[in-house]
Design an enzyme around this catalytic site. Structure first.
Site, short mmCIF file in Angstrom:
data_model
loop_
_atom_site.label_atom_id
_atom_site.label_comp_id
_atom_site.label_asym_id
_atom_site.label_seq_id
_atom_site.Cartn_x
_atom_site.Cartn_y
_atom_site.Cartn_z
N LYS A 57 -35.19 63.73 -24.17
CA LYS A 57 -36.10 63.08 -24.84
C LYS A 57 -36.15 63.63 -26.39
O LYS A 57 -36.07 64.97 -26.68
CB LYS A 57 -37.48 63.07 -24.39
CG LYS A 57 -38.70 62.26 -24.75
CD LYS A 57 -40.05 62.27 -24.24
CE LYS A 57 -41.02 61.51 -24.84
NZ LYS A 57 -42.32 61.65 -23.94
N SER A 95 -44.19 57.00 -23.03
CA SER A 95 -43.44 57.42 -24.21
C SER A 95 -42.18 57.87 -23.77
O SER A 95 -41.37 57.94 -24.70
CB SER A 95 -44.12 58.68 -25.01
OG SER A 95 -44.41 59.79 -24.22
N SER A 131 -46.26 59.46 -18.82
CA SER A 131 -45.05 59.43 -19.80
C SER A 131 -43.91 59.59 -18.95
O SER A 131 -42.72 58.98 -19.69
CB SER A 131 -45.12 60.27 -20.92
OG SER A 131 -46.34 59.44 -21.85
#
Length: 494
Positions: free
Chosen positions: A84, A166, A190
């Site tokens: 990420k 996210s 997330s």
């Protein structure tokens, strides 16, 4: 004989990749090249990968040479992974949390977990798109959007299906077979949300099991990195690699005797025969008819596999809200600390400077505003009040929440739907969660034209702190009994 990698890597797990490299059927370099080709072919459809590591092929070649000369480092040797975009890597990849303000930012050093993955022989293939600032920038910002990367789309229905939290880019890329697996981060939903919405396995570890050093923060009390993969086995392998004590992250200091370096030891196919699982019905109330039927079918699978199901179970905290001042306080403190250490050439070094930068570049930076950033900057909570508010909630959550329910009924875990609502109590305590595919909904999401669309749906197992071995056992036993995972049918992805 060499294998046809473009066909073979579809849904391939890390165990089979490792076996193929060990036998000489393929190399890490060939795997990396195959994934890069898939990214070039398909990423434009889902916008999941922000950038490819320009050194990935060279790293893979060196790992192949090392395998041939001194042997394998272990189960991640030569395996291509995505990270990420809020996880620092000290290389030629940027770390921006999806913000154009940090689009040219190179981290001063590897995050603790990036260093561990490199040491284990993983190839850091690239950075995954994400919701900007882990969706703590604006209450109006849709999941999966960043000013740097644009919109992440769900490969099972681009533009129609929800991508959830996210770590959406990490999940979309793994679901579409653009990497072997990925590392996401979670504050509240997330990892688990995106994994559930993309027919994947996701583990949100106990806070303190894996270090947050070098990860752009939201909440020191809730943030944690964790694996997103296509199988429970791969997720367990990754979890063991990133777990460990970091002198720069106090949350990890009390974890040495409660974490493991090999969670694959808990892949027990028959575990459900002895499991006791509770059903917190409060979190099933908002499900549409079809997704509720998936949950009911899952309960029947648990019973068929021999589990004892306690239905219903009350947590007594369902309506208790979390004071947002606490998260705003933690976000401001943590982000200022992170930004202050960036290269002087980067335009922002504090939350206030970030707000001013966004205002100056509003056309590109403020598509959805920055109310949460402003609220955090203006937060006037003092340290003593902050500590009192945290202690108040933690006391209630332990006394009346997950621990109480597990103890009262002698449970191994609770089972929740794979949406965000039921994950908040575990998130606020820093407790672990694992999601695994459970079914495919034909009516769960409505597109822009008001028509029903289909989408993946996962179930979530929740337990007390450092109960990852039990949760992995439950998830693996359920996965092997059902094998619901299937790849998306998008523009030739399968």
């Amino acid at each position: 004989m060499r294998i046809n990698l473009q066909a073979w890597i579809l849904e391939a797990d890390m165990v089979s990749m490792q076996s193929a490299m060990s036998s000489g059927e393929c190399t890490s370099e060939a795997l990396v090249l195959a994934y890069i080709e898939r990214i070039h072919s398909y990423n434009s459809l889902i916008n999941a990968v922000l950038e490819i590591n320009p050194d990935a092929l060279e790293i893979a070649r060196n790992l192949d040479l090392e395998r041939n000369s001194t042997g394998s480092r272990g189960p991640l040797h030569g395996i291509p992974l995505l990270l990420k975009d809020n996880i620092d890597t000290h290389d030629r990849m940027h770390t921006s949390a999806g913000s154009i303000a940090l689009a040219e930012s190179f981290a001063p050093e590897d995050s603790f977990i990036a260093a561990k993955l490199r040491a284990a022989g993983a190839v850091l293939l690239g950075k995954a798109n994400m919701t900007e600032w882990s969706n703590f920038m604006s209450n109006r910002m849709p999941a999966g959007y960043s000013s740097r990367g644009g919109y992440v789309l769900n490969p099972y229905g681009p533009g129609k299906l929800f991508v959830s939290g996210s770590s959406s880019g990490s999940a979309a890329a793994v679901a579409a077979n653009l990497a072997a697996a990925a590392i996401g981060t979670e504050t509240a939903g997330s990892i688990i949300g995106p994994a559930s919405q993309h027919f994947l396995v996701g583990i949100k570890p106990t806070v303190g099991l894996a270090s947050r050093s070098g990860i752009i923060p939201i909440s020191i009390s809730q943030d944690t990195p964790g694996p997103i993969s296509r199988t429970v086995t791969d997720a367990a392998t990754l979890l063991g690699t990133i777990a460990g004590v970091d002198e720069n992250d106090k949350a990890t200091w009390n974890s040495p005797h409660r974490t493991f370096h090999d969670y694959t030891a808990y892949l027990d196919r028959d575990f459900l025969r002895k499991a006791r699982i509770g059903i917190p019905r409060h979190y099933y109330r908002s499900l549409d008819e079809e997704r509720l039927s998936i949950m009911e079918a899952t309960i029947e699978v648990l019973r068929e596999q021999g589990a004892t199901v306690i239905d219903p179970v009350d947590l007594h905290l369902e309506e208790h809200s979390w004071n947002n001042e606490v998260i705003c306080y933690e976000f401001k403190t943590g982000l200022n600390r992170y930004l202050s250490k960036l290269n002087p050439d980067i335009p922002v070094h504090s939350l206030q400077e970030l707000i001013e930068y966004n205002q100056k570049h509003a056309a590109s930076a403020l598509k959805f505003g920055q109310d949460n950033l402003i609220r955090s900057e203006q937060n006037a909570l003092i340290e003593t009040t902050y500590q009192l508010k945290r202690q108040e909630y933690n006391h209630l959550a332990v006394a009346q929440g997950i621990d109480n329910a597990l103890d009262q009924h002698g449970l191994d875990a609770l089972m929740l739907p794979g949406d965000i609502d039921g994950m908040y109590i575990a998130a606020r305590l820093g407790y672990p969660l694992i999601t695994v595919p459970a079914g495919y909904s034909a009516k769960g999401t409505i597109d822009a034209d008001g028509d029903s669309t289909q989408g993946p749906f996962g179930v979530v197992f929740s337990g007390r702190a450092f109960s990852e071995p039990t949760l992995i056992s439950i998830a693996y036993s359920f996965e092997q009994a059902t094998l619901f995972r299937r790849p998306p049918e998008l523009g030739g992805l399968v």
